[in-house]
Design an enzyme around this catalytic site. Sequence first.
Site: not given
Length: 734
Positions: A20, A23, A435, A629, A633
């Site tokens: 659980c 633990c 962008d 990309d 950026d």
Amino acid sequence: MTTINSKNKEITLDIQGMTCAACSARIERGLNKLEGVEQATINLALETGHISFDSAELNEDALIAKIQKLGYDAVVHQENNEKDHREVEIERKTRVFIISAIFSLPLLWTMFAHFSFTKGVYVPEFLMNPYVQWALATIVQFGIGWQFYKGAYYALRNKSANMDVLVALGTSAAYFYSVYIVLKNREHIGMFHLDLYFETSAILITLILLGKLFEARAKGHSSDAIKKLIKIQPKTAFVERNGTPLEVPIREVQLEDILIIKPGASIPVDAVVISGNSAVNESMLTGESLPVDKSTGDTIYAATLNENGTLRVQAKKVGKDTVLSNIIRVVEEAQASKAPIQRLADQISAIFVPIVVTLAVITFIVSYFFFTDGNFTHSLERMIAVLVIACPCALGLATPTSIMAGSGRAAENGVLFKTAEALEHTNTIDTIVFDKTGTITKGAPVVTNFLVLNKYEKKDIIPLIAAAERNSEHPVATAITNYGKDYGVLPAVQTFKAIPGKGIEATVENKQIIIGTRKLFTNHDITINCDSNFEDEGKTVMYAAIDHQHVATIAVADEVKETSKDAIHKLQKMGIETIMLTGDQVKTAASIAKQVGISNVIAGVLPTEKAAEVEKLQKENRHVAMVGDGLNDAPALAKAEIGIAMGTGTDVAIEAADITVMKGDLLKVVDAVKMSRLTVRNIKQNLFWALAYNSIGIPIAASGLLAPWLAGAAMAFSSVSVVLNALRLQRVRL
């Protein structure tokens, strides 16, 4: 799986024995207290631990020893195992459940003798013998159920409590009370039937084991996405050795090796096509169903499928460096990380078991003195039901199973969340900044208009102009050259001169060619005979002259991607504001923004200023995501709350981002937002039902309306229901 960086080391361990959230929380706390551990994150659903530590102070053995001291077992995670540790654990749990069921079913049969409405059911007399029941129950209680005593012992020794404590207390109460009844009435055995609860303890343990087995099987499905990715990796490859294709294990393929990819074969490495033509199915990486045509110079990726032609390729990335391996790594790390919303469940789980034990004791006392007129048996039943039904298993599984299913489904569709935090926080985004070049647009200029003056023929003029531009490296020149190739073989260039910032001068077939800006024409006293409005449309305009006569006006632009307009429209329908942020001139930016439906444009921004623009938006209390990309950026991607990188972009941008979308398709950004929203909603559903289940179940059990074995069944299946709800995310259509 280990990676080393100076003294800092990371390791992933497969952990066995967790039942659980308490633990996983205990292991996490124990490891984080070790000198030299920078951060330990334990994932209950994956049954793994990811630990960053100082290798000068600790080693793997010390970490494993600490986990064992806490009462669990651990081994170093091995990648690409034919059978992962969870499959082995499922097989073990299946065996244990079957053994437990064999010894419990006879005790279940005896329950028919306890009720008046089942008196007609035949029960063998020997099964009603208290000593037979005692023997059967003992095997289940201390043979099969020893794991719960062991877990409870280690939990209590480490000053915490978990599900094992509740199960051990509840079943022991039923078992030892029955032993007490047998010993008390040993002189009267055989004279009448005793009210024993051996079947309660044995059936409780068996039902809990069944629930854990179902839970393990369901959890296994939540990582199906990773399994699929691993399984599609080919095991062998055909490598050219002395001009002859030789089949070798994939691990023996080296960089720059020449490989032969046959039709219908899975591609073993990332490579560049040297010769051949074929269609390649990349759906396993991008989610796109249509195959992509590949020819000389094109890149192909590991685990994609070569459909119809033989390809001769050169290996460029092998082993852990391939795109597929990186996807598997990113998804595994995301599933192993912990979402902020999980902190709530962890905090509740840390105090839940002690509270439940206290409530169970109060239930017994109140029931004994006020509701059952001193009936010890009925009060004990209520206490056991409270102990059993309150196990916080469902609470511990609520978040990680949803994260696993959601991130896995996203990866299958070409969206890679780097962390669980990114998956959760994308849900809060209300503003997305895009962008322009390479994100909204294709990133490569093309000729959109080639206006030839009336007195000239296109077929005569265009090859000369395209040939003249062939020696220039400028993107606009490349676009014009590519356009001219459709008009046949380009003639040879006799002389060539580039004029920076203005254009070019060349001699082709003894004709003087001048191509460039209006300013270049002015410098050469060439009259522009036909004007246009291309510049008002945000396009780059070039003028062409042959022997000092204006012959053509050429418009070049970076084309918008086919899906950009649709993606931005869908994001706006989802209530997200869209903004374009670009270094391009205002006129060009406005034209592109108009095409895709963006009304807010920030243009003419230097690369160093992009992050500052994102920060301005954040100061307006917006939750900002940045999509880009390029290298320029990266600062803005890092500054935004969520950075989304195009998979076609630079490595720096991808590294700085929180999410990578394959193939640079903006519809994948829509998928990322949708998947985040659905996953967070699923987590909240799981947490609500887990807490509601305990809130409703405990009072019902305390009131005596729930028999202990029914409480055990309800507890077991509550965890399964949470996992099954999470698995609905794997059926989401993106």
